[in-house]
Design an enzyme around this catalytic site. Sequence first.
Site, PDB file in Angstrom:
ATOM      1  CB  CYS A  10      -0.921   0.004   1.223  1.00  0.00           C
ATOM      2  SG  CYS A  10      -0.058   0.187   2.793  1.00  0.00           S
ATOM      3  CB  CYS A  13       3.561  -0.574   2.785  1.00  0.00           C
ATOM      4  SG  CYS A  13       2.223  -1.274   3.799  1.00  0.00           S
TER       5      CYS A  13
END
Length: 77
Positions: A10, A13
């Site tokens: 994501c 992340c």
Amino acid sequence: MKIEILGTGCAKCDKTKRFVEEAVAKAGVDAEIVKVENMDDIIAYGVLITPAVVVDGDVKIVGRVPKVDEVIEWITQ
């Protein structure tokens, strides 16, 4: 030193990985940075919310992007 970024890819992340790389560069520390995307590996750390950062097997943060200064503190102690 081994730093693992736990997350499935994501945006948070990816941002966490960039911040960790920046912190390692600023601190001048020799570290292997690994992105862990496999959910079984992430859950093995007891992490259910990503992103998370693990330094030498020790989970440092879960569920939010760390500040660069926080990461520097973890890796220079």
